[in-house]
Design a protein around this motif. Structure first.
Motif, PDB file in Angstrom:
ATOM      1  N   GLY A   1      39.606  49.494 -35.066  1.00  0.00           N
ATOM      2  CA  GLY A   1      39.393  48.557 -33.969  1.00  0.00           C
ATOM      3  C   GLY A   1      40.677  47.899 -33.492  1.00  0.00           C
ATOM      4  N   ASN A   2      40.506  46.904 -32.633  1.00  0.00           N
ATOM      5  CA  ASN A   2      41.629  46.180 -32.052  1.00  0.00           C
ATOM      6  C   ASN A   2      41.686  44.759 -32.587  1.00  0.00           C
ATOM      7  OD1 ASN A   2      42.354  48.357 -30.394  1.00  0.00           O
ATOM      8  ND2 ASN A   2      40.875  47.747 -28.840  1.00  0.00           N
ATOM      9  N   ASN A   3      42.876  44.199 -32.568  1.00  0.00           N
ATOM     10  CA  ASN A   3      43.091  42.822 -32.974  1.00  0.00           C
ATOM     11  C   ASN A   3      42.541  41.901 -31.884  1.00  0.00           C
ATOM     12  OD1 ASN A   3      44.052  40.389 -33.890  1.00  0.00           O
ATOM     13  ND2 ASN A   3      46.046  41.220 -34.480  1.00  0.00           N
ATOM     14  N   ASP A   4      41.756  40.913 -32.265  1.00  0.00           N
ATOM     15  CA  ASP A   4      41.146  40.020 -31.277  1.00  0.00           C
ATOM     16  C   ASP A   4      42.171  39.171 -30.542  1.00  0.00           C
ATOM     17  OD1 ASP A   4      38.600  40.919 -31.819  1.00  0.00           O
ATOM     18  OD2 ASP A   4      38.235  39.410 -33.370  1.00  0.00           O
ATOM     19  N   ASP A   5      43.305  38.874 -31.171  1.00  0.00           N
ATOM     20  CA  ASP A   5      44.303  38.004 -30.549  1.00  0.00           C
ATOM     21  C   ASP A   5      45.002  38.668 -29.369  1.00  0.00           C
ATOM     22  OD1 ASP A   5      43.651  36.174 -32.467  1.00  0.00           O
ATOM     23  OD2 ASP A   5      45.343  36.697 -33.784  1.00  0.00           O
ATOM     24  N   ASN A   6      45.468  39.900 -29.567  1.00  0.00           N
ATOM     25  CA  ASN A   6      46.262  40.542 -28.507  1.00  0.00           C
ATOM     26  C   ASN A   6      45.699  41.881 -28.029  1.00  0.00           C
ATOM     27  OD1 ASN A   6      46.839  42.141 -30.693  1.00  0.00           O
ATOM     28  ND2 ASN A   6      48.933  41.392 -30.948  1.00  0.00           N
ATOM     29  N   GLY A   7      44.611  42.352 -28.596  1.00  0.00           N
ATOM     30  CA  GLY A   7      43.985  43.598 -28.157  1.00  0.00           C
ATOM     31  C   GLY A   7      44.666  44.857 -28.648  1.00  0.00           C
ATOM     32  N   LYS A   8      45.715  44.729 -29.458  1.00  0.00           N
ATOM     33  CA  LYS A   8      46.411  45.901 -29.987  1.00  0.00           C
ATOM     34  C   LYS A   8      45.642  46.449 -31.185  1.00  0.00           C
ATOM     35  CE  LYS A   8      51.037  44.578 -28.531  1.00  0.00           C
ATOM     36  NZ  LYS A   8      52.388  44.222 -28.942  1.00  0.00           N
ATOM     37  N   PRO A   9      45.734  47.764 -31.410  1.00  0.00           N
ATOM     38  CA  PRO A   9      45.057  48.352 -32.565  1.00  0.00           C
ATOM     39  C   PRO A   9      45.532  47.734 -33.874  1.00  0.00           C
ATOM     40  CG  PRO A   9      45.761  50.062 -31.060  1.00  0.00           C
ATOM     41  CD  PRO A   9      46.365  48.782 -30.566  1.00  0.00           C
ATOM     42  N   VAL A  10      44.612  47.566 -34.803  1.00  0.00           N
ATOM     43  CA  VAL A  10      44.903  46.947 -36.089  1.00  0.00           C
ATOM     44  C   VAL A  10      45.939  47.753 -36.874  1.00  0.00           C
ATOM     45  CG1 VAL A  10      43.883  46.284 -38.312  1.00  0.00           C
ATOM     46  CG2 VAL A  10      42.631  45.854 -36.194  1.00  0.00           C
ATOM     47  N   PHE A  11      45.824  49.056 -36.870  1.00  0.00           N
ATOM     48  CA  PHE A  11      46.709  49.920 -37.662  1.00  0.00           C
ATOM     49  C   PHE A  11      47.880  50.473 -36.844  1.00  0.00           C
ATOM     50  CE2 PHE A  11      42.563  50.337 -39.831  1.00  0.00           C
ATOM     51  CZ  PHE A  11      42.940  49.864 -41.079  1.00  0.00           C
ATOM     52  N   LEU A  12      48.273  49.771 -35.788  1.00  0.00           N
ATOM     53  CA  LEU A  12      49.298  50.269 -34.865  1.00  0.00           C
ATOM     54  C   LEU A  12      50.618  50.617 -35.545  1.00  0.00           C
ATOM     55  CD1 LEU A  12      49.948  50.901 -31.943  1.00  0.00           C
ATOM     56  CD2 LEU A  12      50.687  48.544 -31.642  1.00  0.00           C
ATOM     57  N   GLY A  13      51.053  49.890 -36.532  1.00  0.00           N
ATOM     58  CA  GLY A  13      52.354  50.117 -37.149  1.00  0.00           C
ATOM     59  C   GLY A  13      52.379  51.201 -38.217  1.00  0.00           C
TER      60      GLY A  13
ATOM     61  N   ALA B   1      37.379  59.398 -25.539  1.00  0.00           N
ATOM     62  CA  ALA B   1      36.736  58.196 -26.092  1.00  0.00           C
ATOM     63  C   ALA B   1      37.458  57.717 -27.342  1.00  0.00           C
ATOM     64  CB  ALA B   1      35.274  58.489 -26.396  1.00  0.00           C
ATOM     65  N   ALA B   2      37.920  58.662 -28.175  1.00  0.00           N
ATOM     66  CA  ALA B   2      38.611  58.282 -29.411  1.00  0.00           C
ATOM     67  C   ALA B   2      39.941  57.593 -29.135  1.00  0.00           C
ATOM     68  CB  ALA B   2      38.836  59.510 -30.284  1.00  0.00           C
ATOM     69  N   ALA B   3      40.564  57.904 -28.003  1.00  0.00           N
ATOM     70  CA  ALA B   3      41.843  57.274 -27.666  1.00  0.00           C
ATOM     71  C   ALA B   3      41.683  55.783 -27.403  1.00  0.00           C
ATOM     72  CB  ALA B   3      42.464  57.952 -26.449  1.00  0.00           C
ATOM     73  N   PHE B   4      40.497  55.367 -26.950  1.00  0.00           N
ATOM     74  CA  PHE B   4      40.285  53.956 -26.620  1.00  0.00           C
ATOM     75  C   PHE B   4      39.467  53.212 -27.667  1.00  0.00           C
ATOM     76  CE2 PHE B   4      41.206  55.982 -22.554  1.00  0.00           C
ATOM     77  CZ  PHE B   4      42.262  55.191 -22.156  1.00  0.00           C
ATOM     78  N   THR B   5      38.752  53.932 -28.488  1.00  0.00           N
ATOM     79  CA  THR B   5      38.038  53.296 -29.605  1.00  0.00           C
ATOM     80  C   THR B   5      38.732  53.730 -30.887  1.00  0.00           C
ATOM     81  OG1 THR B   5      36.497  55.141 -29.659  1.00  0.00           O
ATOM     82  CG2 THR B   5      35.822  53.191 -28.430  1.00  0.00           C
ATOM     83  N   VAL B   6      39.910  53.217 -31.090  1.00  0.00           N
ATOM     84  CA  VAL B   6      40.779  53.653 -32.186  1.00  0.00           C
ATOM     85  C   VAL B   6      40.213  53.241 -33.535  1.00  0.00           C
ATOM     86  CG1 VAL B   6      42.866  53.657 -30.786  1.00  0.00           C
ATOM     87  CG2 VAL B   6      42.173  51.561 -31.934  1.00  0.00           C
ATOM     88  N   PRO B   7      40.584  53.979 -34.589  1.00  0.00           N
ATOM     89  CA  PRO B   7      40.081  53.633 -35.923  1.00  0.00           C
ATOM     90  C   PRO B   7      40.550  52.250 -36.354  1.00  0.00           C
ATOM     91  CG  PRO B   7      41.737  55.376 -36.051  1.00  0.00           C
ATOM     92  CD  PRO B   7      41.440  55.156 -34.608  1.00  0.00           C
TER      93      PRO B   7
END
Length: 197
Positions: A60-72, A52-58
């Motif tokens: 959340g996700n960016n609304d524009d493209n669905g990528k995690p906010v802290f991806l970088g 569950a944690a793999a898909f509900t990342v800390p």
């Protein structure tokens, strides 16, 4: 030569050993089933949480493209690595403990096969618990970062209490299993295997 010798009741050493240790084999089988069932429940819960944690990342996700906010960020990369290590090791642990339910619990299995499965199961369970705690702590660091840093440190330290508890309670069993299976036991494993065959 000595293996085939019989006593006054015309029993070989192997036959006498089997007869004298029937209750011990049954008790050991029950203990291993109970231990593996308990550990399998814990490992299954860890798999569920980490999946569950793999898909509900800390963050959340960016609304524009669905990528995690802290991806970088590097903390997010470490979080993902810890999460995947925990997920794969707990899945391995579940499979190892599940194999106990299908084992035949024959006398010769207690020499190498069953201890090896228990060693792998406990080691991977320990790795998965550690990875779960690391993922939890990193989630706190990612979400709170510089804000409220006075909360992060005590919570992060308290999070390692389960690792310490597991180490104190289960690690001696793991060490004993490794020592008795692979270490210098009363006799060499090869000699013992030859005696049982």
């Amino acid at each position: 030569m000595w293996r085939e010798r019989t006593n006054k009741d015309d029993k070989t050493a192997r036959a006498l050993f089997t007869e004298e240790h029937k209750e011990l084999v049954a008790e050991a089988g029950t203990w291993m089933k109970d231990t593996s069932t308990s550990c399998m429940v814990v490992a299954t819960l860890i798999v569920t949480v980490l999946f569950a944690a793999a898909f509900t990342v800390p963050g959340g996700n960016n609304d524009d493209n669905g990528k995690p906010v802290f991806l970088g960020t590097s903390l997010f990369a470490i979080f993902l690595i810890a999460n995947m290590i925990g997920l794969f090791s707990s899945s391995t642990s579940v499979l190892m403990f599940l194999s106990f339910l299908t084992s035949r619990y024959a006398e010769e299995d207690f020499l190498y096969s069953l201890p090896k499965k228990l060693i792998i199961g406990l080691a991977t369970l320990f790795i998965s618990i550690t990875a779960l705690i690391v993922s939890f702590t990193l989630t706190l660091f990612i979400i709170l970062q510089s804000k409220q840093s006075f909360i992060i440190i005590p919570i992060g330290l308290m999070a390692y209490l389960p690792i310490y508890s597991f180490t104190v309670l289960q690690f001696p069993l793991l060490i004993e299993m490794v020592h008795s299976t692979y270490g210098n036991a009363i006799f060499n494993l090869q000699e013992a295997s030859n005696l049982l065959t």
